[in-house]
Enzyme design. Structure first.
Site, PDB file in Angstrom:
ATOM      1  N   HIS A  11      -3.558 -24.836 -23.667  1.00  0.00           N
ATOM      2  CA  HIS A  11      -2.945 -23.680 -23.020  1.00  0.00           C
ATOM      3  C   HIS A  11      -3.774 -22.409 -23.225  1.00  0.00           C
ATOM      4  O   HIS A  11      -3.491 -21.366 -22.633  1.00  0.00           O
ATOM      5  CB  HIS A  11      -1.522 -23.481 -23.577  1.00  0.00           C
ATOM      6  CG  HIS A  11      -0.669 -22.549 -22.794  1.00  0.00           C
ATOM      7  ND1 HIS A  11      -0.245 -21.330 -23.295  1.00  0.00           N
ATOM      8  CD2 HIS A  11      -0.167 -22.628 -21.539  1.00  0.00           C
ATOM      9  CE1 HIS A  11       0.501 -20.722 -22.382  1.00  0.00           C
ATOM     10  NE2 HIS A  11       0.564 -21.476 -21.314  1.00  0.00           N
TER      11      HIS A  11
ATOM     12  N   TYR B  25       1.668 -11.241 -11.855  1.00  0.00           N
ATOM     13  CA  TYR B  25       1.959 -11.230 -13.288  1.00  0.00           C
ATOM     14  C   TYR B  25       1.182 -10.108 -13.960  1.00  0.00           C
ATOM     15  O   TYR B  25       0.048  -9.808 -13.573  1.00  0.00           O
ATOM     16  CB  TYR B  25       1.528 -12.542 -13.955  1.00  0.00           C
ATOM     17  CG  TYR B  25       2.233 -13.797 -13.508  1.00  0.00           C
ATOM     18  CD1 TYR B  25       3.167 -13.807 -12.480  1.00  0.00           C
ATOM     19  CD2 TYR B  25       1.949 -15.002 -14.143  1.00  0.00           C
ATOM     20  CE1 TYR B  25       3.800 -14.969 -12.086  1.00  0.00           C
ATOM     21  CE2 TYR B  25       2.578 -16.185 -13.752  1.00  0.00           C
ATOM     22  CZ  TYR B  25       3.496 -16.161 -12.721  1.00  0.00           C
ATOM     23  OH  TYR B  25       4.107 -17.322 -12.342  1.00  0.00           O
TER      24      TYR B  25
END
Length: 685
Positions: A436, A469
């Site tokens: 991630h 975002y």
């Protein structure tokens, strides 16, 4: 006697509170109308994922007879009941809001019509559309002894059709058939305008199909036609240890996901009891059956709101990201990064800077190697094209592609194969761990020495989400960060022994321990009577050990301010435990996605950016990265951004000890942090 509050807020109940904050944005009459429509769609998409993953997991525990309480005090069965009650109330509120928004849209000339409301010209036009476009792609699926109940796709819209025949006694069971509403066509069908009218009118595709349902069942009479929708368990169950080829194993699981166990059935209000009972029996769904008073699956409203031309007054003012001005000072980015670090704040500053960094490296003859992690990539990624070009030109290109990025698995498999064909070395991470971390390493030959250039981000390498975002990206050639970056890729791609990180905190090896050490340092300062402060921004906070560590620091006198957009299991403001902790959540136009940590450190302030939320999965089951910001100028800039968030009194909600949220209210002039953030691009200079 007042019962003491539990130490923790349940994760799933906290998520319900988050999605309610999303719904509040749809209810905000002060926001542009088409933006409110989008928030209705976001709430539906969020709830779909919650049901297919979190609720599905709880139902699996119940079926397995699991009765142990979690650390927040809930058994699976007890939690399930509370979740169903709260989601039912929230969905009812969502559709009430939907009807209000529809009325407001009509005032601006945007109208959803029942087919009966159309005039003759309009009716002919939509009938022609049905026969020419819709009818050829419809497939009626009868259910009888020779044709078993069909396998229904998850989250697709269907019509249940109850049929009778002439001269058949009414006491005999009716026939039933199922028709899928084709998802390849838009749910909203434009209707030609009326004469001398400026209104823009639409009907729903399922209503049009229902109008012509007889064309699919000649010789039968219609008893009932109603929409329904099934949600299945979408969590992948992988045997990574036993998989000979992880890519092939994930492809198999994606196919199995389509037929996962049913989790939720939604159906239109007034469905015939016989049809509803048959669906329940065939799907083996005794509970989590929800009657919807309105169109099923409001996620279609996202495309609808974005497709209407000429209604810019009903949207947020368009914001064009600015290109980072630091990179305009020289012909190439590497020249700039040799002399200074550059921090980019998305979406206010353009993601093109990241694309340019990789593209420039791909074409630069002095670049020897490019290494990069890819978690979620956009449909037409310039980064993938640049990496392929670099490999084709002979550079060493290593790409760590996370195949297990939920709901993006198929796209990532496609990119992985494309990169392999171009000659890239594609790695699928480590067994049992998702990769991630968001990092790119460029190795460049300069005057007979090698220099490393690094980009570390809080968000995915996705140019689409970078417009929606809020995220930070750090470009640097700092030698310590470069050395750590090389070591990180060596650990992920090879058999490198554990490395002693000089700058990074890396999960699952030492990130949690490093964070604990930073918190304990502030705690020690507080015990010594010195100023002690922590500001941490993230998407979710649910790890019990981390929460307990923050409680300890609060009790020692550390002032802790947390900006947690979504789930927060910490309960702030409890005397004797967390009275020095404040938690806020900002839900606004852009999705607050950055992970940033600030520690006062006795006046020697430290700031870190990270890919990791403070959740158990991020800290123990993923490869995550936390990177320091060494440049004092950039540290100051990031602290100012955090302060901007903390001062928001328009879109900020504060978490109460009870676990509920309320809008921040104070006497300061209105301050909306996302709107003010547009103005601070020059703070770095």
């Amino acid at each position: 006697m007042t019962r003491p509050l539990p130490h923790y807020v349940n994760r799933d109940l906290s998520w319900i509170e988050f999605n309610r904050r999303v719904l509040e944005e749809a209810q905000d009459a002060g926001s542009p109308l088409l933006e409110r429509v989008k928030f209705l769609a976001i709430m539906s998409s969020n709830l779909d994922e919650f049901m297919s993953v979190r609720v599905a997991g709880i139902q699996d525990q119940i079926k397995a007879g699991y009765t142990k309480k979690d650390f927040t005090g809930y058994t699976p069965a007890g939690l399930w009941k509370r979740l169903m009650k709260r989601t039912s109330l929230m969905v009812a509120d969502q559709y009430k809001t939907y009807r209000e928004v529809l009325r407001d849209l009509a005032k601006h000339g945007i109208c959803f019509r029942d087919i009966e409301e159309l005039n003759a010209t309009q009716t002919k036009a939509v009938d022609d559309y049905f026969h020419e476009i819709v009818f050829p792609v419809l497939t009626p699926m009868a259910v009888d002894q020779s044709r078993p109940f069909p396998l229904l796709h998850t989250k697709e819209l269907y019509l249940s059709v109850l049929l009778g025949r002439e001269n058949v006694p009414p006491e005999e069971e009716p026939y039933i058939a199922i028709v899928q509403v084709p998802s390849i066509l838009q749910r909203f069908v434009a209707v030609p305008g009326r004469l001398n009218s400026k209104k823009t009118e639409f009907i729903l595709l399922e209503d049009l199909i229902e109008r012509h349902i007889n064309t699919l069942f000649n010789g039968y009479t219609m008893i009932d036609v109603h929409p329904f929708r099934l949600t299945r368990n979408a969590d992948l169950t992988l045997n990574e240890e036993g998989a000979e080829d992880l890519l092939e194993e994930i492809e198999k699981e994606i196919r199995r996901r389509r037929w996962g166990m049913p989790v939720r059935l939604e159906y239109g209000k007034g469905m015939h009891p016989y049809a509803l009972q048959l669906l329940q029996d065939e799907l083996e769904l005794g509970e989590n059956i929800i009657e919807i008073d309105g169109p099923l699956d409001l996620s279609f409203l996202m495309r609808f709101a974005g497709s209407l031309p000429g209604y810019d007054s009903l949207r947020f003012e368009r914001m064009e990201p600015v290109y980072p001005q630091e990179f305009d000072r020289a012909e190439d980015m590497f020249t700039i990064l040799r002399s200074e670090d550059v921090l980019v704040y998305h979406p206010y500053e353009a993601f093109e800077s990241v694309n340019d960094f990789v593209t420039e490296a791909a074409y630069d003859p002095d670049v020897l190697a490019i290494k990069m992690t890819l978690y979620r990539v956009s449909g037409q990624s310039a980064l993938v094209q640049a990496l392929a070009k670099a490999a084709e030109s002979g550079k060493q290109v290593t790409v760590v592609v996370e195949l297990k990025a939920r709901f993006d698995e198929e796209r990532n498999i496609a990119w992985a194969r494309q990169l392999e064909k171009a000659g890239c070395h594609v790695v699928y991470g480590l067994v049992g761990l998702k990769t991630h971390a968001k990092i790119t390493l460029v190795v460049r030959r300069e005057q007979q020495v090698l220099r490393r250039y690094v980009h570390v981000g809080t968000g995915n390498y996705n140019d689409n989400t970078a417009k929606l975002y809020t995220d930070f990206g750090l470009f640097t050639s700092h030698p310590v960060i470069g050395a750590d970056a090389s070591a990180l890729f060596n650990e992920v791609t090879g058999y490198s022994s554990p490395y002693e990180w000089k700058a990074f905190g890396v999960a699952p090896s030492d990130l949690m321990q490093k964070l604990f050490g930073l918190i304990e340092r502030e705690q020690q300062h507080a015990l010594e009577g010195k100023p002690a402060r922590i500001i941490a921004k993230m998407n979710s906070l649910s790890n019990q050990e981390m929460i307990d560590k923050l409680y300890e620091a609060s009790q020692a006198g550390v002032q802790i301010e947390l900006i947690v957009r979504g789930v927060c299991c910490l309960r702030p403001g409890v005397p004797g435990r967390s009275e020095n902790i404040r938690v806020i959540s900002i839900v606004d136009r852009f999705l607050e996605h950055s992970r940033v940590m600030y520690f006062h450190n006795g006046g020697e302030e430290e700031v870190y950016l990270s890919s990791a939320d403070w959740m158990t999965r991020n800290l123990t089951r993923r490869i995550e990265l936390m990177c320091p910001v060494f440049d004092p100028r950039l540290r100051k800039y990031m602290i100012n951004v955090l302060r901007l968030n903390l001062d928001d009194n328009v879109k900020s909600r504060e978490l109460l000890p009870s676990g509920s949220y309320q809008f921040v209210a104070n006497d300061s002039p209105p301050m909306r942090s996302q709107f003010e953030a547009r103005k601070i691009a020059n703070w770095k200079n």
